[in-house]
Design a protein around this motif. Structure first.
Motif, PDB file in Angstrom:
ATOM      1  N   SER A  44       0.839  -1.201   0.000  1.00 34.24           N
ATOM      2  CA  SER A  44       0.000   0.000   0.000  1.00 34.24           C
ATOM      3  C   SER A  44       0.874   1.251   0.000  1.00 34.24           C
ATOM      4  O   SER A  44       0.531   2.246  -0.637  1.00 34.24           O
ATOM      5  CB  SER A  44      -0.987   0.000   1.168  1.00 34.24           C
ATOM      6  OG  SER A  44      -0.304   0.052   2.398  1.00 34.24           O
ATOM      7  N   THR A  48       0.886   4.166  -2.856  1.00 33.04           N
ATOM      8  CA  THR A  48       0.749   5.576  -2.498  1.00 33.04           C
ATOM      9  C   THR A  48       1.892   6.394  -3.089  1.00 33.04           C
ATOM     10  O   THR A  48       1.669   7.461  -3.675  1.00 33.04           O
ATOM     11  CB  THR A  48       0.715   5.741  -0.961  1.00 33.04           C
ATOM     12  OG1 THR A  48      -0.448   5.076  -0.471  1.00 33.04           O
ATOM     13  CG2 THR A  48       0.684   7.197  -0.560  1.00 33.04           C
ATOM     14  N   ALA A  73       0.428   2.430  -9.565  1.00 33.78           N
ATOM     15  CA  ALA A  73      -0.354   2.563  -8.334  1.00 33.78           C
ATOM     16  C   ALA A  73      -1.708   1.884  -8.491  1.00 33.78           C
ATOM     17  O   ALA A  73      -2.183   1.198  -7.566  1.00 33.78           O
ATOM     18  CB  ALA A  73      -0.530   4.037  -7.984  1.00 33.78           C
ATOM     19  N   SER A  77      -3.024  -1.254  -6.274  1.00 33.95           N
ATOM     20  CA  SER A  77      -4.257  -1.050  -5.506  1.00 33.95           C
ATOM     21  C   SER A  77      -5.310  -2.078  -5.888  1.00 33.95           C
ATOM     22  O   SER A  77      -6.038  -2.576  -5.030  1.00 33.95           O
ATOM     23  CB  SER A  77      -4.787   0.369  -5.720  1.00 33.95           C
ATOM     24  OG  SER A  77      -3.894   1.308  -5.167  1.00 33.95           O
ATOM     25  N   ASP A  85      -9.182   3.398  -4.205  1.00 36.87           N
ATOM     26  CA  ASP A  85      -7.918   3.952  -4.682  1.00 36.87           C
ATOM     27  C   ASP A  85      -7.772   3.754  -6.189  1.00 36.87           C
ATOM     28  O   ASP A  85      -7.237   4.622  -6.878  1.00 36.87           O
ATOM     29  CB  ASP A  85      -6.733   3.322  -3.954  1.00 36.87           C
ATOM     30  CG  ASP A  85      -6.579   3.817  -2.522  1.00 36.87           C
ATOM     31  OD1 ASP A  85      -7.282   4.775  -2.134  1.00 36.87           O
ATOM     32  OD2 ASP A  85      -5.757   3.236  -1.788  1.00 36.87           O
TER      33      ASP A  85
END
Length: 167
Positions: A44, A48, A73, A77, A85
């Motif tokens: 995660s 980010t 990303a 996600s 996300d």
């Protein structure tokens, strides 16, 4: 030792550099944080960082790099099941495409984000704060919306995206 706290320190430094327009310094700090999260196996955190790096590249006008980082990303996600996300990163990609003048690609990403958001049953206010209304006669998007106007007389951006005849 490399820790999440050290990564967060680099994130804060990166943010300061980004806000000051020092994009290279921002990328350097964000990549240091990214390296730590990768070594720690914190997926995660990796997602980010990639998303944040995508945002810096967007600000910098390096659109290919922005999209590549947002997509990384997005994939991470998705693997983690963080669909909210995923929608956020699709929105980021859409915003890059708007800056790039690739309006059909922007709308495709916004539409995909909207579908995810609606499936989650979430309000789209945050995601759609920068969605644009309508299409000009030349095929470009116009009239950017911000959070102050999202609910005004121009209507709901979700309805306009859903009904866009060219997509």
């Amino acid at each position: 030792a490399q820790t999440s706290e050290k990564a967060e320190t680099f994130l804060v430094s990166g943010l300061s550099a980004h806000e000051a327009g020092r994009y290279n310094d921002a990328i350097t700090n964000y990549r240091k944080a990214l390296d730590i999260y990768e070594k720690l196996g914190e997926e995660s955190g990796v997602a980010t960082c990639c998303g944040i790096i995508g945002g810096v590249y967007h600000s910098w006008g390096r659109y290919d790099d922005a999209i590549a980082n947002y997509r990384k990303a997005l994939v991470i996600s998705g693997k983690l099941g963080n669909n909210s996300d995923v929608a956020m990163y699709l929105n980021g990609i859409g915003n890059v495409y708007i800056s790039w003048g690739r309006y059909d690609s922007a709308m495709a990403n916004f539409r995909e984000a909207l579908a995810i958001d609606e499936k989650l049953g979430e309000e789209s206010g945050g995601i759609w704060s920068r969605v644009v209304y309508g299409r000009t006669s030349g095929g470009g998007l116009h009239d950017s919306v911000d959070e102050r106007t999202a609910g005004d007389e121009r209507g709901d951006p979700r309805r306009l995206i859903q009904s866009s005849p060219s997509l």
